[in-house]
Design an enzyme around this catalytic site. Structure first.
Site, PDB file in Angstrom:
ATOM      1  N   ASP A  17       0.826  -1.213   0.000  1.00  0.00           N
ATOM      2  CA  ASP A  17       0.000   0.000   0.000  1.00  0.00           C
ATOM      3  C   ASP A  17       0.863   1.268   0.000  1.00  0.00           C
ATOM      4  OD1 ASP A  17      -2.400   1.335  -0.045  1.00  0.00           O
ATOM      5  OD2 ASP A  17      -2.646   1.339   2.129  1.00  0.00           O
ATOM      6  N   HIS A  34       2.820   3.614  -8.778  1.00  0.00           N
ATOM      7  CA  HIS A  34       2.609   2.188  -9.091  1.00  0.00           C
ATOM      8  C   HIS A  34       3.819   1.617  -9.830  1.00  0.00           C
ATOM      9  CE1 HIS A  34      -1.356   2.382  -7.506  1.00  0.00           C
ATOM     10  NE2 HIS A  34      -1.810   3.226  -8.421  1.00  0.00           N
ATOM     11  N   LEU A 132      11.837 -20.191  -4.190  1.00  0.00           N
ATOM     12  CA  LEU A 132      10.720 -19.357  -3.731  1.00  0.00           C
ATOM     13  C   LEU A 132       9.486 -19.439  -4.637  1.00  0.00           C
ATOM     14  CD1 LEU A 132       9.941 -16.864  -1.837  1.00  0.00           C
ATOM     15  CD2 LEU A 132      10.868 -15.423  -3.672  1.00  0.00           C
TER      16      LEU A 132
HETATM   17  C1  IPE Z   1      -5.103  -2.953  -0.645  1.00  0.00           C
HETATM   18  O1  IPE Z   1      -4.815  -1.603  -0.763  1.00  0.00           O
HETATM   19  C2  IPE Z   1      -5.093  -3.601  -2.004  1.00  0.00           C
HETATM   20  C3  IPE Z   1      -3.782  -3.749  -2.622  1.00  0.00           C
HETATM   21  C4  IPE Z   1      -2.633  -3.484  -2.057  1.00  0.00           C
HETATM   22  C5  IPE Z   1      -3.777  -4.290  -3.967  1.00  0.00           C
HETATM   23  P1  IPE Z   1      -5.975  -0.504  -0.895  1.00  0.00           P
HETATM   24  O2  IPE Z   1      -5.318   0.811  -0.916  1.00  0.00           O
HETATM   25  O3  IPE Z   1      -6.846  -0.853  -2.030  1.00  0.00           O
HETATM   26  O4  IPE Z   1      -6.778  -0.734   0.464  1.00  0.00           O
HETATM   27  P2  IPE Z   1      -7.806   0.229   1.223  1.00  0.00           P
HETATM   28  O5  IPE Z   1      -8.829   0.648   0.212  1.00  0.00           O
HETATM   29  O6  IPE Z   1      -7.008   1.382   1.728  1.00  0.00           O
HETATM   30  O7  IPE Z   1      -8.355  -0.600   2.347  1.00  0.00           O
HETATM   31  C1  IPE Z   2      -1.344   0.277  -3.468  1.00  0.00           C
HETATM   32  O1  IPE Z   2      -1.142   1.652  -3.444  1.00  0.00           O
HETATM   33  C2  IPE Z   2      -1.510  -0.275  -4.867  1.00  0.00           C
HETATM   34  C3  IPE Z   2      -2.877  -0.743  -5.176  1.00  0.00           C
HETATM   35  C4  IPE Z   2      -3.872  -0.745  -4.345  1.00  0.00           C
HETATM   36  C5  IPE Z   2      -3.106  -1.229  -6.531  1.00  0.00           C
HETATM   37  P1  IPE Z   2      -2.363   2.676  -3.475  1.00  0.00           P
HETATM   38  O2  IPE Z   2      -2.705   2.976  -4.889  1.00  0.00           O
HETATM   39  O3  IPE Z   2      -3.494   2.158  -2.655  1.00  0.00           O
HETATM   40  O4  IPE Z   2      -1.716   3.945  -2.816  1.00  0.00           O
HETATM   41  P2  IPE Z   2      -2.400   4.920  -1.750  1.00  0.00           P
HETATM   42  O5  IPE Z   2      -2.884   4.063  -0.624  1.00  0.00           O
HETATM   43  O6  IPE Z   2      -3.514   5.624  -2.463  1.00  0.00           O
HETATM   44  O7  IPE Z   2      -1.310   5.838  -1.335  1.00  0.00           O
HETATM   45 MG    MG Z   3      -4.054   2.368  -0.718  1.00  0.00          MG
END
Ligand code: IPE
Ligand code: IPE
Ligand code: MG
Length: 229
Positions: A17, A34, A132
């Site tokens: 995240d 990303h 792995l």
């Molecule tokens: C969780 O992250 C999903 C992934 C890392 C793919 P999100 O950013 O989508 O989660 P929430 O919405 O903050 O719970």
């Molecule tokens: C995690 O990073 C990647 C995915 C959920 C695909 P985020 O895109 O959720 O990044 P934040 O949480 O908005 O910073």
């Molecule tokens: Mg996120």
């Protein structure tokens, strides 16, 4: 003490995240976060392989993430194609690619055909590796997984923990030893709810693109604390 009891290979799972916030802090579009996050995952795969972990499972894209802006979703899809195409690296690391998510042919599944192809090719091109196992969760949600597993289990008789386990997307995926979530959010977000039963959880403030081998070591070190059943 028996010398035959080699410790079971560790399973580390990552909720990657904070890509968007990492980019915003740098004045960049979220998509750049990303891109950096995909590179960070490649580094963690190398580190996990060097440390002889058995399993690394990464949350790439959730069943909830489809509501994000189309351009962002498209960018994330392209990055998954890139990720699944890293076959040479996987082979150098003796690592196998696996995938969990809503099975392509089932109702509700949303993985586009180009990504399906990339997933199938990655799995087949790395299937002879013995180190792995790297599982990418894409179009994955734990509730969908558990509802499906329960339905399948019921068809075969009384539902039990074993019959649920046998009907998960990947029944051979072992229980998670260590769950990592980056970027300061202390949430599970519908990830591996069944498999994290006894997992140790490591939350860090760092966003995923900054998660590196040092922080992986820090997370692994927390496993040496008291154990629970
Ligand atoms: C969780 O992250 C999903 C992934 C890392 C793919 P999100 O950013 O989508 O989660 P929430 O919405 O903050 O719970
Ligand atoms: C995690 O990073 C990647 C995915 C959920 C695909 P985020 O895109 O959720 O990044 P934040 O949480 O908005 O910073
Ligand atoms: Mg996120």
């Amino acid at each position: 003490m028996s010398d035959s009891a080699a410790p079971a290979p560790l399973h580390v799972a990552c909720i990657m995240d904070g890509n968007g916030r990492w980019a915003r802090r740098r004045g960049l579009p979220r998509t750049e976060g990303h891109t950096a996050g995909e590179e960070a995952l490649a580094g963690v795969v190398r580190a996990a392989s060097d440390r002889h972990l058995g399993w690394l499972t990464a949350f790439g894209f959730s069943t909830e993430n489809w509501v994000r802006p189309r351009t962002e979703v498209r960018h994330i899809l392209a990055l998954h194609r890139k990720l699944f195409a890293r076959t040479d690296e996987m082979n150098r690391n003796n690592a196998r690619t696996r995938w969990i998510g809503r099975p392509f042919e089932e109702k509700g599944a949303r993985t586009p055909v180009v990504v399906q192809k990339a997933i199938k090719k990655a799995i087949s091109d790395t299937s002879n590796n013995t180190g792995l196992s790297v599982t990418i969760a894409f179009d994955y949600g734990s509730r969908a997984e558990l509802v499906r597993a329960s339905r399948h289990a019921m068809k075969a008789g009384p539902v039990s923990p074993r019959s649920i386990q046998e009907n998960l997307y990947d029944p051979s995926l072992p229980s998670v030893d260590l769950l990592v979530r980056t970027s300061g959010e202390a949430r599970i977000s519908n990830f591996l709810l069944w498999q994290i039963k006894g997992a140790h959880i490591f939350f860090t403030e760092r966003p995923w693109p900054d998660f590196d081998q040092r922080e992986l070591d820090e997370a692994l070190a927390t496993l040496n604390g008291p154990t629970h059943t």
